[in-house]
Write an enzyme that holds these catalytic residues in place. Structure first.
Site, PDB file in Angstrom:
ATOM      1  N   HIS A 101     -48.099 -26.186   8.852  1.00  0.00           N
ATOM      2  CA  HIS A 101     -46.734 -25.189   8.556  1.00  0.00           C
ATOM      3  C   HIS A 101     -46.826 -24.184   9.922  1.00  0.00           C
ATOM      4  CE1 HIS A 101     -44.014 -22.577   6.093  1.00  0.00           C
ATOM      5  NE2 HIS A 101     -44.157 -21.997   7.246  1.00  0.00           N
ATOM      6  N   HIS A 109     -46.898 -21.952   1.947  1.00  0.00           N
ATOM      7  CA  HIS A 109     -47.919 -20.840   2.040  1.00  0.00           C
ATOM      8  C   HIS A 109     -47.951 -19.801   0.591  1.00  0.00           C
ATOM      9  CE1 HIS A 109     -43.652 -19.251   2.276  1.00  0.00           C
ATOM     10  NE2 HIS A 109     -43.599 -19.740   3.497  1.00  0.00           N
ATOM     11  N   ALA A 139     -41.612  -9.692   9.891  1.00  0.00           N
ATOM     12  CA  ALA A 139     -42.918 -10.318   9.032  1.00  0.00           C
ATOM     13  C   ALA A 139     -43.407 -11.440   9.670  1.00  0.00           C
ATOM     14  CB  ALA A 139     -42.092 -10.826   7.852  1.00  0.00           C
ATOM     15  N   ASP A 163     -48.815 -20.979   9.022  1.00  0.00           N
ATOM     16  CA  ASP A 163     -47.559 -20.073   9.046  1.00  0.00           C
ATOM     17  C   ASP A 163     -48.053 -19.218   9.942  1.00  0.00           C
ATOM     18  OD1 ASP A 163     -45.197 -19.046   8.322  1.00  0.00           O
ATOM     19  OD2 ASP A 163     -45.854 -17.652   6.742  1.00  0.00           O
ATOM     20  N   ASN A 191     -36.699 -22.724  11.633  1.00  0.00           N
ATOM     21  CA  ASN A 191     -36.048 -21.333  11.697  1.00  0.00           C
ATOM     22  C   ASN A 191     -35.637 -20.667  12.904  1.00  0.00           C
ATOM     23  OD1 ASN A 191     -38.549 -20.632  11.428  1.00  0.00           O
ATOM     24  ND2 ASN A 191     -38.280 -18.767  10.675  1.00  0.00           N
TER      25      ASN A 191
END
Length: 344
Positions: free
Chosen positions: A13, A173, A263, A247, A41
């Site tokens: 990820h 996650h 974030a 992540d 994304n």
């Protein structure tokens, strides 16, 4: 000096961004990992096979010379996805579709508004053996941000698994005891990635002594009891259902230290060392290799990497920041010590 040699890991990820940002961050992952599952994304998101193949070419072009790193590409699931797109993706070597509930996280505006309308698409994924990667949070403004993952399990995850029971799902996650329990109790078609920050930090690290913007990520850090549940899951008897997914999500320092900060935590620089610390503290260093290098490959149906990496029990100081396009990037544990170092 203590050393630990493991099969070269995979990051299941990862956010690599694009353009100059991509060029700045991809070398960090490429030197530690054999492969990474690349999140879609971007702005605009990676929604078609052509988008994914073009993005893959940009990643390959940004790699250091001689790197054997392989990006595993994904598509961003939208309300417009079709079964035909799933078949096209499978034929092109795309490994997964990623669910972002609309508005849940960075660049999720194009995300899915009603997953249950896409059940035929999920059924086609199950048929084709394409994985379904889930950002598991509801976005209902009535739901407290600390409860959004737990709410997602009852509202979305369990009903979807009941309707498409053979779909291969990665709960990405995970941050809560409830998510760990879901994965532990589900069939072998359900697995999860766990980040270094959710194994090492809790919400005190975000909010005590001042707001720590570089510890702000989504899903947000949770209570210490949840952190302990995650460590127990990745080191326990069903640890094969959990694997490394950082992540790692780079944002410029100026975008983090901000009245409305972004974030995401950038951990790619020392990812393997941070995970080694988790497993060492848990008395489970012997389980690090499976978590980092075996479980994810098995779940994705790909061979383990051929090479190895060696960790040395030698302290290193993480830089306060590193260059990032025109700005700078603050890595996880910036300015602090990690007790392990990967030998390059």
């Amino acid at each position: 000096m203590q050393t630990l040699t493991i099969i070269r890991p995979d990051d299941m990820h990862l956010h690599l961004r694009d353009g100059d940002a991509l060029k700045a961050v991809v070398p960090y992952t490429a030197r530690q990992m054999g492969r990474a599952v690349i999140m879609p994304n971007l702005k605009p998101p990676v929604v078609s096979v052509a988008d994914a193949l073009a993005y893959k070419a940009r990643i390959m072009a940004a790699l250091p010379e001689g790197s054997a790193f392989e990006p595993l590409m994904t598509l961003y699931l939208t309300d417009n996805a079709t079964s035909e797109l799933v078949r096209e993706a499978k034929a092109a070597g795309i490994v997964a579709f990623k669910l972002y509930p609309a508005g849940a996280t960075t660049n999720s505006d194009s995300g899915v508004t009603d997953l249950f309308k896409l059940i035929p698409v999920l059924e086609e994924m199950a048929k084709q053996g394409i994985l379904f990667l889930v950002h598991g949070e509801v976005t209902d403004p009535e739901i407290d941000i600390f409860d959004r993952e737990a709410a997602f399990i009852g509202r979305v995850m369990k009903p979807v698994l009941a309707q498409v029971p053979n779909l291969k799902v990665v709960f990405e996650h995970i941050t809560t005891a409830e998510a760990a329990r879901l994965v532990l109790e589900a069939g072998d078609n359900v697995a999860a990635t766990v980040t270094p920050q959710h194994l090492l930090l809790n919400r005190n690290d975000l909010l005590v002594g001042g707001v720590r913007p570089h510890h702000f990520c989504l899903p947000v850090l949770k209570r210490e009891t949840h952190r302990q549940a995650l460590v127990a899951a990745v080191t326990g008897e069903k640890a094969h259902k959990f694997f490394l997914g950082t992540d790692s999500a780079p944002h410029a320092k100026s975008a983090k230290e901000n009245a409305c900060g972004c974030a995401g935590m950038f951990s790619a620089m020392t990812a393997v060392e941070l995970y080694a610390e988790v497993f060492e503290k848990a008395g489970a260093l012997d389980k690090l290799e499976a978590f980092a290098s075996k479980n994810g490959a098995r779940f994705y149906g790909i061979p383990e990497n051929a090479g190895t990496i060696t960790l040395v029990k030698q302290s290193q100081t993480v830089p306060a920041s590193v260059p990032y396009g025109d700005g700078e990037l603050v890595p996880m544990r910036a300015g602090g010590e990690i007790g392990w170092t990967v030998q390059y």
